[in-house]
Design a protein around this motif. Structure first.
Motif, PDB file in Angstrom:
ATOM      1  N   ALA A  73       0.821  -1.210   0.000  1.00  0.00           N
ATOM      2  CA  ALA A  73       0.000   0.000   0.000  1.00  0.00           C
ATOM      3  C   ALA A  73       0.854   1.259   0.000  1.00  0.00           C
ATOM      4  CB  ALA A  73      -0.930  -0.001   1.214  1.00  0.00           C
ATOM      5  N   LEU A  74       1.971   1.239   0.735  1.00  0.00           N
ATOM      6  CA  LEU A  74       2.845   2.402   0.848  1.00  0.00           C
ATOM      7  C   LEU A  74       3.904   2.442  -0.246  1.00  0.00           C
ATOM      8  CD1 LEU A  74       3.267   2.411   4.726  1.00  0.00           C
ATOM      9  CD2 LEU A  74       2.006   4.084   3.353  1.00  0.00           C
ATOM     10  N   ARG A  75       3.836   1.503  -1.170  1.00  0.00           N
ATOM     11  CA  ARG A  75       4.753   1.440  -2.318  1.00  0.00           C
ATOM     12  C   ARG A  75       6.212   1.426  -1.856  1.00  0.00           C
ATOM     13  NH1 ARG A  75       0.075   0.736  -3.677  1.00  0.00           N
ATOM     14  NH2 ARG A  75      -0.850   1.466  -5.636  1.00  0.00           N
ATOM     15  N   LEU A  76       6.508   0.584  -0.867  1.00  0.00           N
ATOM     16  CA  LEU A  76       7.850   0.523  -0.319  1.00  0.00           C
ATOM     17  C   LEU A  76       8.799  -0.192  -1.266  1.00  0.00           C
ATOM     18  CD1 LEU A  76       7.180  -0.369   3.439  1.00  0.00           C
ATOM     19  CD2 LEU A  76       7.278   1.888   2.344  1.00  0.00           C
ATOM     20  N   THR A  77      10.036   0.263  -1.284  1.00  0.00           N
ATOM     21  CA  THR A  77      11.085  -0.447  -2.002  1.00  0.00           C
ATOM     22  C   THR A  77      11.411  -1.726  -1.238  1.00  0.00           C
ATOM     23  OG1 THR A  77      12.880   0.605  -0.768  1.00  0.00           O
ATOM     24  CG2 THR A  77      12.056   1.772  -2.722  1.00  0.00           C
ATOM     25  N   PRO A  78      12.127  -2.678  -1.854  1.00  0.00           N
ATOM     26  CA  PRO A  78      12.517  -3.881  -1.110  1.00  0.00           C
ATOM     27  C   PRO A  78      13.270  -3.570   0.182  1.00  0.00           C
ATOM     28  CG  PRO A  78      12.854  -4.232  -3.446  1.00  0.00           C
ATOM     29  CD  PRO A  78      12.480  -2.785  -3.284  1.00  0.00           C
ATOM     30  N   ASP A  79      14.148  -2.561   0.135  1.00  0.00           N
ATOM     31  CA  ASP A  79      14.874  -2.174   1.351  1.00  0.00           C
ATOM     32  C   ASP A  79      13.918  -1.659   2.419  1.00  0.00           C
ATOM     33  OD1 ASP A  79      17.291  -2.807   0.149  1.00  0.00           O
ATOM     34  OD2 ASP A  79      17.605  -0.775  -0.594  1.00  0.00           O
TER      35      ASP A  79
END
Length: 279
Positions: A73-79
């Motif tokens: 939902a927050l469009r986080l990167t893999p890191d």
């Protein structure tokens, strides 16, 4: 579960997104900075009340499924996703394996780079190897011991580390080092040492604390930067990186644009090596 850090991280990430970034319509009278809590909850398939309690440090530990949904939902990167898992108290996927032995593949490339500064780094920002031109440009970074082996630690604790970059770029480098340390802490090859560095910097560097509170997470390498050489002055370089498959080691290659003053300076440096230019 670190409720305080989790609440700050969620809020910061929510505030960096706009509705159009996640496929939502942005109305003309919108005053909210970033996404609303209810929008994040909707995207993650959870109740607004539960998400609000996460940001208020009052919610129980989310499941792995909810954690994954939040990351999406927050469009986080893999890191950033790995960091979220650690904050919530779940194991992040193991992506790295610690090794002091330089990858043979990276070493073969390094050995063939005669006209460009190049160095091999670990995910903890330890310098494992440098070619002669890199030593001439940056100084020998392989001689440090203890926590100072890590550039994350040296940047905030060793004033000499900052002489390599212009003062106006220091704030940017501070944010970059803090963001990369977060990656190493979440899913790095030596998380215990990353935790020790974090504790030391929290205690001794107010500048680090300010950068850490931004909640940025990224294993990034700037494509362009300015290096300040003690005799030749400013040299503008472009950086390219090559990772090992497990991303535990990185080859960084620095180049200059042909026809520029920086290119001429680097050519001169390749001739004289690390010898003093002035008596």
């Amino acid at each position: 579960m670190d409720k305080k850090e989790l609440a700050e991280f969620l809020r910061r990430r929510r505030e960096t997104l706009r509705p159009r970034d996640v496929g939502l319509v942005e109305g003309p009278r919108r005053r909210t900075r970033g996404l609303r809590r209810e929008e994040v909850a909707q995207l993650a398939g959870m109740s607004t009340d539960y998400y609000a309690r996460l940001e208020q440090r009052r919610a129980p530990q989310p499941s792995i499924q909810i954690t994954t949904a939040l990351a999406q939902a927050l469009r986080l990167t893999p890191d950033e996703r790995d960091h979220l898992f650690v904050l919530i108290g779940h194991n992040a996927p193991a992506r790295l394996q610690r090794s002091e032995y330089v990858s043979p593949t990276l070493m073969r490339v390094l050995d063939r780079l005669d006209d460009s500064p190049a160095l091999v780094l670990t995910d903890m920002a330890d310098t494992l190897a440098m070619n002669p031109l890199a030593i001439a440009l940056l100084g020998d970074q392989t001689c440090h011991t203890g926590l100072a082996r890590s550039a994350y630690y040296r940047w905030f604790m060793d004033p000499a580390e900052r002489l390599v970059y212009p003062e106006e770029d220091h704030a940017h480098h501070s944010r970059t080092q803090a963001a990369r340390l977060r990656v190493a802490l979440s899913a790095g090859s030596d998380t215990p040492r990353a935790a020790r560095i974090l504790a030391e910097l929290h205690e001794h560097s107010p500048e680090f604390v300010r950068a850490w509170e931004l909640q940025e997470v990224a294993q990034r390498y700037d494509e362009s930067k300015t290096i300040v050489h003690p005799e030749l002055g400013r040299i503008e370089v472009d950086g390219q990186v090559l990772f090992t498959d497990n991303r535990a080691q990185t080859l960084v290659v620095l180049t200059t644009r042909p026809g520029t003053e920086s290119h001429s300076k680097l050519e001169l440096l390749s001739v004289i090596g690390h010898q003093q230019l002035t008596s």
